[in-house]
Scaffold this motif. Structure first.
Motif, PDB file in Angstrom:
ATOM      1  N   ASP A 168       0.828  -1.208   0.000  1.00  0.00           N
ATOM      2  CA  ASP A 168       0.000   0.000   0.000  1.00  0.00           C
ATOM      3  C   ASP A 168       0.863   1.258   0.000  1.00  0.00           C
ATOM      4  O   ASP A 168       1.923   1.302   0.638  1.00  0.00           O
ATOM      5  N   LEU A 169       0.362   2.277  -0.691  1.00  0.00           N
ATOM      6  CA  LEU A 169       1.102   3.530  -0.831  1.00  0.00           C
ATOM      7  C   LEU A 169       0.243   4.712  -0.402  1.00  0.00           C
ATOM      8  O   LEU A 169      -0.973   4.720  -0.609  1.00  0.00           O
ATOM      9  N   SER A 170       0.888   5.708   0.168  1.00  0.00           N
ATOM     10  CA  SER A 170       0.262   6.999   0.424  1.00  0.00           C
ATOM     11  C   SER A 170       1.074   8.063  -0.297  1.00  0.00           C
ATOM     12  O   SER A 170       2.301   8.131  -0.141  1.00  0.00           O
ATOM     13  N   TYR A 171       0.390   8.872  -1.108  1.00  0.00           N
ATOM     14  CA  TYR A 171       1.038   9.948  -1.851  1.00  0.00           C
ATOM     15  C   TYR A 171       0.891  11.232  -1.037  1.00  0.00           C
ATOM     16  O   TYR A 171      -0.225  11.699  -0.796  1.00  0.00           O
ATOM     17  N   ILE A 172       2.014  11.796  -0.631  1.00  0.00           N
ATOM     18  CA  ILE A 172       2.007  12.954   0.261  1.00  0.00           C
ATOM     19  C   ILE A 172       2.546  14.165  -0.489  1.00  0.00           C
ATOM     20  O   ILE A 172       3.721  14.209  -0.870  1.00  0.00           O
ATOM     21  N   LYS A 173       1.679  15.137  -0.708  1.00  0.00           N
ATOM     22  CA  LYS A 173       2.072  16.360  -1.401  1.00  0.00           C
ATOM     23  C   LYS A 173       2.574  17.379  -0.382  1.00  0.00           C
ATOM     24  O   LYS A 173       1.973  17.554   0.678  1.00  0.00           O
ATOM     25  N   ALA A 174       3.674  18.039  -0.718  1.00  0.00           N
ATOM     26  CA  ALA A 174       4.245  19.082   0.134  1.00  0.00           C
ATOM     27  C   ALA A 174       4.124  20.421  -0.586  1.00  0.00           C
ATOM     28  O   ALA A 174       4.578  20.560  -1.729  1.00  0.00           O
ATOM     29  N   PHE A 175       3.496  21.393   0.075  1.00  0.00           N
ATOM     30  CA  PHE A 175       3.297  22.721  -0.500  1.00  0.00           C
ATOM     31  C   PHE A 175       4.048  23.749   0.340  1.00  0.00           C
ATOM     32  O   PHE A 175       3.975  23.716   1.577  1.00  0.00           O
ATOM     33  N   LEU A 176       4.738  24.664  -0.319  1.00  0.00           N
ATOM     34  CA  LEU A 176       5.400  25.766   0.365  1.00  0.00           C
ATOM     35  C   LEU A 176       4.445  26.949   0.418  1.00  0.00           C
ATOM     36  O   LEU A 176       3.951  27.415  -0.620  1.00  0.00           O
ATOM     37  N   LEU A 177       4.172  27.433   1.634  1.00  0.00           N
ATOM     38  CA  LEU A 177       3.220  28.520   1.853  1.00  0.00           C
ATOM     39  C   LEU A 177       3.919  29.710   2.485  1.00  0.00           C
ATOM     40  O   LEU A 177       4.938  29.558   3.171  1.00  0.00           O
ATOM     41  N   ASP A 178       3.348  30.906   2.266  1.00  0.00           N
ATOM     42  CA  ASP A 178       3.880  32.078   2.952  1.00  0.00           C
ATOM     43  C   ASP A 178       3.243  32.190   4.337  1.00  0.00           C
ATOM     44  O   ASP A 178       2.491  31.303   4.772  1.00  0.00           O
ATOM     45  N   GLU A 179       3.508  33.267   5.039  1.00  0.00           N
ATOM     46  CA  GLU A 179       3.022  33.403   6.411  1.00  0.00           C
ATOM     47  C   GLU A 179       1.502  33.500   6.496  1.00  0.00           C
ATOM     48  O   GLU A 179       0.917  33.291   7.564  1.00  0.00           O
ATOM     49  N   ASN A 180       0.844  33.799   5.366  1.00  0.00           N
ATOM     50  CA  ASN A 180      -0.617  33.880   5.332  1.00  0.00           C
ATOM     51  C   ASN A 180      -1.252  32.648   4.695  1.00  0.00           C
ATOM     52  O   ASN A 180      -2.421  32.688   4.297  1.00  0.00           O
ATOM     53  N   ASP A 181      -0.480  31.571   4.576  1.00  0.00           N
ATOM     54  CA  ASP A 181      -0.946  30.303   4.002  1.00  0.00           C
ATOM     55  C   ASP A 181      -1.254  30.387   2.513  1.00  0.00           C
ATOM     56  O   ASP A 181      -2.031  29.585   1.985  1.00  0.00           O
ATOM     57  N   VAL A 182      -0.649  31.349   1.824  1.00  0.00           N
ATOM     58  CA  VAL A 182      -0.797  31.458   0.376  1.00  0.00           C
ATOM     59  C   VAL A 182       0.310  30.633  -0.285  1.00  0.00           C
ATOM     60  O   VAL A 182       1.483  30.772   0.077  1.00  0.00           O
ATOM     61  N   PRO A 183      -0.018  29.759  -1.240  1.00  0.00           N
ATOM     62  CA  PRO A 183       1.020  28.995  -1.940  1.00  0.00           C
ATOM     63  C   PRO A 183       2.026  29.916  -2.627  1.00  0.00           C
ATOM     64  O   PRO A 183       1.642  30.910  -3.249  1.00  0.00           O
ATOM     65  N   VAL A 184       3.309  29.573  -2.504  1.00  0.00           N
ATOM     66  CA  VAL A 184       4.381  30.376  -3.107  1.00  0.00           C
ATOM     67  C   VAL A 184       4.734  29.733  -4.449  1.00  0.00           C
ATOM     68  O   VAL A 184       5.352  28.671  -4.492  1.00  0.00           O
ATOM     69  N   PRO A 185       4.349  30.347  -5.568  1.00  0.00           N
ATOM     70  CA  PRO A 185       4.340  29.634  -6.849  1.00  0.00           C
ATOM     71  C   PRO A 185       5.698  29.256  -7.415  1.00  0.00           C
ATOM     72  O   PRO A 185       5.805  28.275  -8.141  1.00  0.00           O
ATOM     73  N   PHE A 186       6.745  30.022  -7.118  1.00  0.00           N
ATOM     74  CA  PHE A 186       8.042  29.731  -7.732  1.00  0.00           C
ATOM     75  C   PHE A 186       9.086  29.282  -6.714  1.00  0.00           C
ATOM     76  O   PHE A 186      10.282  29.268  -7.008  1.00  0.00           O
ATOM     77  N   ALA A 187       8.658  28.890  -5.527  1.00  0.00           N
ATOM     78  CA  ALA A 187       9.593  28.432  -4.503  1.00  0.00           C
ATOM     79  C   ALA A 187      10.265  27.137  -4.948  1.00  0.00           C
ATOM     80  O   ALA A 187       9.609  26.233  -5.465  1.00  0.00           O
ATOM     81  N   GLU A 188      11.576  27.062  -4.743  1.00  0.00           N
ATOM     82  CA  GLU A 188      12.345  25.881  -5.131  1.00  0.00           C
ATOM     83  C   GLU A 188      13.152  25.331  -3.957  1.00  0.00           C
ATOM     84  O   GLU A 188      14.211  24.720  -4.151  1.00  0.00           O
ATOM     85  N   ASN A 189      12.659  25.527  -2.756  1.00  0.00           N
ATOM     86  CA  ASN A 189      13.364  25.031  -1.576  1.00  0.00           C
ATOM     87  C   ASN A 189      13.579  23.527  -1.663  1.00  0.00           C
ATOM     88  O   ASN A 189      12.705  22.784  -2.117  1.00  0.00           O
ATOM     89  N   ALA A 190      14.736  23.081  -1.213  1.00  0.00           N
ATOM     90  CA  ALA A 190      14.976  21.647  -1.082  1.00  0.00           C
ATOM     91  C   ALA A 190      14.231  21.141   0.150  1.00  0.00           C
ATOM     92  O   ALA A 190      14.305  21.741   1.225  1.00  0.00           O
ATOM     93  N   ILE A 191      13.488  20.052  -0.013  1.00  0.00           N
ATOM     94  CA  ILE A 191      12.723  19.466   1.088  1.00  0.00           C
ATOM     95  C   ILE A 191      13.193  18.034   1.306  1.00  0.00           C
ATOM     96  O   ILE A 191      13.243  17.232   0.368  1.00  0.00           O
ATOM     97  N   LYS A 192      13.535  17.733   2.536  1.00  0.00           N
ATOM     98  CA  LYS A 192      13.987  16.394   2.907  1.00  0.00           C
ATOM     99  C   LYS A 192      12.875  15.684   3.667  1.00  0.00           C
ATOM    100  O   LYS A 192      12.285  16.247   4.590  1.00  0.00           O
ATOM    101  N   PHE A 193      12.599  14.441   3.272  1.00  0.00           N
ATOM    102  CA  PHE A 193      11.546  13.654   3.907  1.00  0.00           C
ATOM    103  C   PHE A 193      12.176  12.568   4.778  1.00  0.00           C
ATOM    104  O   PHE A 193      13.004  11.789   4.302  1.00  0.00           O
ATOM    105  N   GLU A 194      11.764  12.535   6.036  1.00  0.00           N
ATOM    106  CA  GLU A 194      12.226  11.514   6.973  1.00  0.00           C
ATOM    107  C   GLU A 194      11.036  10.634   7.341  1.00  0.00           C
ATOM    108  O   GLU A 194      10.011  11.128   7.813  1.00  0.00           O
ATOM    109  N   VAL A 195      11.167   9.333   7.109  1.00  0.00           N
ATOM    110  CA  VAL A 195      10.069   8.396   7.345  1.00  0.00           C
ATOM    111  C   VAL A 195      10.504   7.370   8.381  1.00  0.00           C
ATOM    112  O   VAL A 195      11.522   6.690   8.210  1.00  0.00           O
TER     113      VAL A 195
END
Length: 259
Positions: A168-195
């Protein structure tokens, strides 16, 4: 129609590793054309805004089965006053467009005349809002807001319960938001996932055709402000804890139950 990987390997668009057509990208993120088709092919009320990123968006005739005008669902532009083509994909008979609560006019949708609605809007940061009116008078709205800098990570899992079958799989989407919870459209931050816990990290990706990173890496860069992690269940019951980290931002986590 999800885009396939590898089709363009010998085409002139290399280093793109997939065709540009498709309603969702290789990670399952919906493209603007997805919402146009949704409006046409379903009875669910749809109102969706997409804004030009180049001049192909200014005319309906640039649409085809294989290509779509270059548009994105964001209201972050570099120059105040530049006139932008704003698409509204809808199946409602009447839509009003507003910028910072000022009406930019009402248009009436008729599929026999045009596939979607277009406004030409001088850019001014703030809130762009489309308000659709259903035949019964009810309203359906869609908003785009100018985003600030990334301030947090939001995780959204498509499944919160998995079977302990190692499949079984779960697909987890990660969104980068600003301080007002608005999606940041061109953000390219590196995100590391620890499971940790009752499962493992199966893959990561970001939907960028030109991203050649290995899908098995635990870290990926965001593309258009988002990326994806896929988590796989193990053979024992328990909890999978998924933590997403990015330099300078608070971590975010989500738990998946394995039964």
């Amino acid at each position: 129609m999800i885009k396939e990987c590898g089709k363009d390997l010998y085409w002139p668009w290399w280093p793109s590793k997939g065709a540009t057509s498709g309603l969702v990208d290789i990670c399952g993120f919906e493209k603007p054309a997805y919402y146009f088709r949704k409006a046409i092919w379903t009875n669910e009320p749809v109102v969706y805004i997409a804004v030009e990123t180049d001049s192909t968006a200014k005319d309906w005739f640039n649409c085809s089965f294989w290509n779509w005008p270059k548009v994105l669902p964001h209201w972050n532009h570099t120059t105040e006053g530049d006139t932008l083509a704003v698409h509204v994909y809808t199946n409602l008979p009447e839509v009003e467009l507003k910028l910072n609560n000022k009406s930019l006019g009402t248009q009436y949708w008729d599929l026999d005349k045009h596939a979607f609605l277009i406004w030409n809007v001088p850019y001014s940061k703030g809130t762009l809002e489309a308000i659709g009116t259903l035949p019964n008078g009810e309203k359906k709205t869609f908003k785009l807001q100018t985003a600030g800098k990334p301030a947090k990570i939001k995780l959204v899992a498509d499944r919160h319960e998995l079977k302990a079958n190692q499949q079984d799989l779960s697909y987890i989407k990660a969104f980068l938001l600003d301080e007002n919870d608005v999606p940041v459209p061109f953000a390219e931050n590196a995100i590391k996932f620890e499971v940790t816990g009752a499962g493992t990290l199966n893959a990561t990706g970001n939907g960028n055709d030109k991203n050649h990173a290995c899908y098995k890496e635990e870290q990926t860069k965001a593309y258009l402000g988002k990326c994806l992690a896929i988590v796989q269940s193990g053979s024992e019951k328990g909890i999978i804890n998924v933590v997403a980290r990015s330099k300078g931002l608070p971590y975010s986590n989500v738990e998946i139950k394995v039964e």
